[in-house]
Design an enzyme around this catalytic site. Structure first.
Site, PDB file in Angstrom:
ATOM      1  N   CYS A 164       0.998  -1.280  -0.055  1.00  0.00           N
ATOM      2  CA  CYS A 164      -0.062   0.196  -0.017  1.00  0.00           C
ATOM      3  C   CYS A 164       0.711   1.317   0.095  1.00  0.00           C
ATOM      4  O   CYS A 164       1.495   1.670   0.937  1.00  0.00           O
ATOM      5  CB  CYS A 164      -0.924  -0.005   1.290  1.00  0.00           C
ATOM      6  SG  CYS A 164      -1.922   1.493   1.364  1.00  0.00           S
TER       7      CYS A 164
ATOM      8  N   CYS B 212      -0.519   4.201   2.234  1.00  0.00           N
ATOM      9  CA  CYS B 212      -0.330   3.769   3.655  1.00  0.00           C
ATOM     10  C   CYS B 212       0.903   4.200   4.133  1.00  0.00           C
ATOM     11  O   CYS B 212       1.136   4.523   5.052  1.00  0.00           O
ATOM     12  CB  CYS B 212      -0.755   2.530   3.958  1.00  0.00           C
ATOM     13  SG  CYS B 212      -2.367   1.929   3.236  1.00  0.00           S
ATOM     14  N   ASP B 213       2.062   3.624   3.349  1.00  0.00           N
ATOM     15  CA  ASP B 213       3.384   3.414   3.556  1.00  0.00           C
ATOM     16  C   ASP B 213       4.275   4.612   2.757  1.00  0.00           C
ATOM     17  O   ASP B 213       5.537   4.655   3.444  1.00  0.00           O
ATOM     18  CB  ASP B 213       4.027   2.044   3.788  1.00  0.00           C
ATOM     19  CG  ASP B 213       3.156   1.136   4.633  1.00  0.00           C
ATOM     20  OD1 ASP B 213       2.445   1.629   5.635  1.00  0.00           O
ATOM     21  OD2 ASP B 213       2.756   0.208   4.366  1.00  0.00           O
TER      22      ASP B 213
END
Length: 311
Positions: free
Chosen positions: A133, A136-137
């Site tokens: 992701c 997300c990261d």
């Protein structure tokens, strides 16, 4: 009979349980074999959920969700569901142990799972530099070099996204050709921060206690080997939706799904089957973000409340 059965205990399922119980659904049951929380509990760092002031692990992040839901009366049936089918105006839920339950309404929140590659070191560094992701990261690798694996739309699109954050992005694909939209590929090739590495495969993910440090890659045409020094490795080689509970005895699906197996819903999370709803990563066009899954769960629960009032 259960008023609302929720299949799946991730952010979508738990949010659905919270909104259903607080909304007056007296008999709401969450079906989840293990402790609820979903795949996000495997994440080492959560930073992009509104209101979270400090970086927390996925496990710590989801713990209060469970407690809150159970406090408002959500029941937890610790069993895996094998199949959901419809009988007349209600649903029959078959558990893996052969036990059956009946429900007036059902919310499918079983999510999905990014495909794994089996590369050496993948499991060891999953959530410690290996990610699926970018949204997300990606921020954790601001102004750093990262690598992306894959040759489809998602891989190329996420490489472009990461190029806005990172110093450099290596896009690794085992073939020279890509399966993405031509315009997307053109945008990636015109981005100076993206270096294409084809036809290459990743042989090993290396690192230490702090996480990923490098990748060992090999050119499949020349057998040339290289070492990429990167702290982040993003894998986009496919995604499996967990829709097995929809499969009927005659191999048909309980409700309409798209070509990828995702459940087709409208904006209120209704499927084409009356009384059946879906939320989170299992549905079509799911953004695959915790905050979006939570929103889906709340929406589905509100739709259930309305449905139960009229049926």
């Amino acid at each position: 009979m259960i008023d609302c059965a929720i299949i799946g205990g991730g952010p979508a399922g738990l949010s659905a349980g919270l909104y259903a119980t607080r909304g007056g659904v007296k008999n709401a049951v969450l079906f989840e074999k293990g402790m609820p929380g979903g795949q996000i509990t495997g994440s080492s760092e959560i930073e992009n959920y509104p209101g979270v002031k400090e970086v927390v692990s996925g496990l710590d992040f989801m713990q209060p969700w469970q407690e809150q839901c159970f406090r408002f009366g959500l029941k937890h049936e610790m069993t895996a569901v094998q199949r959901v089918s419809k009988k007349d105006s209600h649903f029959v839920i078959l558990a893996e142990d052969g036990k059956t339950f009946e429900a007036k309404s059902v919310i499918i929140a079983t999510g999905g799972s990014p495909k794994r590659t089996g590369i050496k070191g993948e499991s060891e560094y999953w959530g410690k530099g290996v990610s699926t992701c970018a949204t997300c990261d990606g921020f954790f690798y601001k102004n750093k070099e990262v690598a992306v694996l894959g040759g489809g739309d998602t891989a190329v699109e996420e490489a472009i996204y990461l190029a806005n954050i990172c110093k450099k992005v290596y896009l690794i694909h085992r073939r020279d050709g890509f399966r993405c939209a031509p315009i997307t590929l053109e945008h990636a090739k015109n981005n100076d921060k993206i270096e294409f590495l084809t036809p290459y495969v990743v042989e090993e993910i290396k690192g230490d206690a702090s996480g990923v440090s490098s990748l060992s890659i090999k050119n499949t045409a020349t057998n040339e080997k290289r070492e990429l020094v990167v702290p982040g490795f993003f894998i986009f080689v496919g995604y499996d939706v967990n829709n097995a509970v929809l499969k009927q005895e005659d191999n048909s699906m309980l409700c309409k799904c798209d070509e990828y197996g995702s459940i087709v819903v409208d904006f209120s999370m209704k499927t084409n089957v009356q009384g059946l709803f879906a939320a989170g990563d299992i549905r079509i066009f799911a953004p695959k973000q915790v905050v979006c899954a939570a929103s889906d769960g709340a929406t589905a629960a509100l739709s259930v409340i309305s449905y139960l009032e009229h049926h």
